[in-house]
Design a protein around this motif. Structure first.
Motif, short mmCIF file in Angstrom:
data_model
loop_
_atom_site.label_atom_id
_atom_site.label_comp_id
_atom_site.label_asym_id
_atom_site.label_seq_id
_atom_site.Cartn_x
_atom_site.Cartn_y
_atom_site.Cartn_z
N THR A 1 0.82 -1.22 0.00
CA THR A 1 0.00 0.00 0.00
C THR A 1 0.85 1.27 0.00
O THR A 1 0.30 2.36 -0.14
CB THR A 1 -0.94 0.03 1.22
N LYS A 2 2.15 1.14 0.16
CA LYS A 2 3.05 2.30 0.23
C LYS A 2 3.71 2.58 -1.11
O LYS A 2 4.70 3.31 -1.19
CB LYS A 2 4.13 2.09 1.29
N PHE A 3 3.16 2.03 -2.17
CA PHE A 3 3.73 2.18 -3.51
C PHE A 3 2.64 2.60 -4.49
O PHE A 3 1.51 2.11 -4.44
CB PHE A 3 4.33 0.85 -3.97
N THR B 1 -2.63 5.01 -13.11
CA THR B 1 -1.94 4.65 -11.88
C THR B 1 -2.06 3.16 -11.60
O THR B 1 -3.14 2.58 -11.73
CB THR B 1 -2.51 5.44 -10.68
N ALA B 2 -0.93 2.57 -11.24
CA ALA B 2 -0.88 1.14 -10.92
C ALA B 2 -0.28 0.97 -9.52
O ALA B 2 0.56 1.76 -9.09
CB ALA B 2 -0.06 0.38 -11.95
N TYR B 3 -0.70 -0.10 -8.87
CA TYR B 3 -0.24 -0.40 -7.52
C TYR B 3 0.33 -1.82 -7.49
O TYR B 3 0.14 -2.60 -8.42
CB TYR B 3 -1.40 -0.29 -6.52
N LEU B 4 1.00 -2.13 -6.41
CA LEU B 4 1.49 -3.49 -6.24
C LEU B 4 0.32 -4.41 -5.88
O LEU B 4 -0.64 -4.00 -5.23
CB LEU B 4 2.55 -3.56 -5.14
N THR B 5 0.44 -5.66 -6.28
CA THR B 5 -0.58 -6.62 -5.93
C THR B 5 -0.51 -6.95 -4.44
O THR B 5 0.59 -7.01 -3.85
CB THR B 5 -0.44 -7.91 -6.76
N PRO B 6 -1.65 -7.18 -3.79
CA PRO B 6 -1.63 -7.54 -2.36
C PRO B 6 -0.88 -8.84 -2.07
O PRO B 6 -0.57 -9.11 -0.90
CB PRO B 6 -3.12 -7.69 -2.03
N SER B 7 -0.58 -9.61 -3.09
CA SER B 7 0.17 -10.86 -2.88
C SER B 7 1.63 -10.62 -2.56
O SER B 7 2.35 -11.55 -2.20
CB SER B 7 0.06 -11.76 -4.11
N VAL B 8 2.11 -9.37 -2.72
CA VAL B 8 3.50 -9.05 -2.41
C VAL B 8 3.71 -9.12 -0.90
O VAL B 8 3.17 -8.31 -0.15
CB VAL B 8 3.88 -7.65 -2.92
N THR B 9 4.47 -10.09 -0.47
CA THR B 9 4.70 -10.25 0.97
C THR B 9 5.99 -9.58 1.42
O THR B 9 6.11 -9.23 2.60
CB THR B 9 4.75 -11.75 1.35
N LEU C 1 8.76 -6.21 -8.71
CA LEU C 1 7.67 -6.38 -7.76
C LEU C 1 6.37 -6.50 -8.53
O LEU C 1 6.06 -5.66 -9.38
CB LEU C 1 7.61 -5.18 -6.81
N PRO C 2 5.55 -7.53 -8.26
CA PRO C 2 4.34 -7.78 -9.03
C PRO C 2 3.34 -6.63 -8.97
O PRO C 2 3.04 -6.11 -7.89
CB PRO C 2 3.76 -9.04 -8.39
N GLY D 1 5.60 -7.21 -13.46
CA GLY D 1 6.00 -6.47 -12.28
C GLY D 1 6.78 -5.22 -12.67
O GLY D 1 7.13 -5.01 -13.83
N ILE D 2 7.09 -4.41 -11.67
CA ILE D 2 7.85 -3.18 -11.89
C ILE D 2 9.27 -3.39 -11.36
O ILE D 2 9.48 -3.86 -10.24
CB ILE D 2 7.18 -1.96 -11.22
N ALA D 3 10.24 -3.06 -12.19
CA ALA D 3 11.65 -3.14 -11.82
C ALA D 3 12.26 -1.74 -11.88
O ALA D 3 11.93 -0.95 -12.78
CB ALA D 3 12.40 -4.07 -12.76
N TRP D 4 13.16 -1.45 -10.94
CA TRP D 4 13.88 -0.17 -10.95
C TRP D 4 15.25 -0.37 -10.31
O TRP D 4 15.36 -0.97 -9.24
CB TRP D 4 13.12 0.92 -10.20
#
Length: 259
Positions: free
Chosen positions: A82-84, A92-100, A128-129, A138-141
């Motif tokens: 939720t911090k991304f 706007t896109a967010y990370l999936t909640p499955s990201v642990t 990150l998915p 996913g997003i890579a940086w």
């Protein structure tokens, strides 16, 4: 001075007690660039054109970190999904909640090379998915500095500041599927700054959030800011706009209640 500026100064001044100041544990990361190419023909990012602006935001707690368990000179600052947020061309896109596990990682003297990246761990950059269609991407940086020692330590608070060309040797910013598919790629600005690590409310960039930030916060509120660090610090609620919704949070922050 116009009415809005007077109102902001008055609201902040009335709430303050003498000598209020705060070193915040919270650090905002603001990354900007443009779309180099977009091969998505359907789904979330379909239709976002090349050249469109891209902004990525991450909120970190400088006290929540993991040193690499295998002894690499890296430290990952953990954040939840939720911090991304990433906005490309208004989408706007967010990370999936499955990201642990999600980390913003600092690399210091590895060897004699410093850098930063996002990852699911602390050793290497791994995308990150994203919660987008089509799924699986996913997003890579990653940003590796240009053959010099830029970071003094693995302490996130020591890394506060702005970064950009020409201090870059290796770079990757993409919506990707492992090493197989890179349908959307982003470029950093080739002049000025590309990203900033800032303290909330620290609009004068002295790495302390206090009453001395009031004039620069008001200036950013009224006129925007050409300095990426100040833009990062003034957007207190991290919604992508510096406006009246940030005033109360700024007031609370300089009283010691940063978000």
């Amino acid at each position: 001075m116009n009415r809005l500026a007077i109102g902001v100064f008055s609201a902040v001044a009335c709430a303050l007690v003498p000598s209020s100041s705060a070193h915040a544990a919270t650090v905002y990361v603001l990354i900007q660039g443009t779309v180099e190419y977009n091969q998505f023909v359907s789904g979330t990012f379909a239709g976002v054109p090349a050249g469109a602006p891209v902004v990525m935001r991450i909120k970190l707690d400088s006290t929540q970190f993991l040193n690499d368990p295998n002894g690499l000179p890296t430290r990952g600052y953990r954040f939840d999904y939720t911090k991304f947020a990433m906005t490309a061309g208004g989408v706007t896109a967010y990370l999936t909640p499955s990201v642990t596990t999600a980390y913003f990682v600092l690399r210091n003297n590895d060897p004699h090379v410093d850098g930063m990246f996002i990852s699911t761990g602390t050793a290497n950059d791994v995308e990150l998915p994203l919660q987008i269609t089509p799924s699986g991407y996913g997003i890579a940086w990653k940003w590796t500095f240009n053959g010099q020692t830029t970071l003094n330590s693995l302490n996130l608070l020591d890394a506060l500041g702005e970064y950009g060309y020409p201090n870059i040797s290796v770079f990757n910013w993409a919506v990707q599927f492992g090493e197989v598919s890179y349908p959307m790629y982003f470029d950093p600005p080739t002049s000025g700054t590309s990203f900033a690590l800032c303290l909330p409310g620290d609009t004068n960039a002295d790495h302390v959030t206090d009453v001395n930030d009031i004039p620069s916060f008001v200036d950013a509120l009224l006129n925007g800011s050409t300095a990426l660090y100040a833009s990062c610090a003034a957007d207190m609620n991290q919604d992508g706009s510096i406006d009246g919704a940030d005033v109360q949070a700024f007031t609370n922050c300089i009283m010691g209640g940063c978000p």
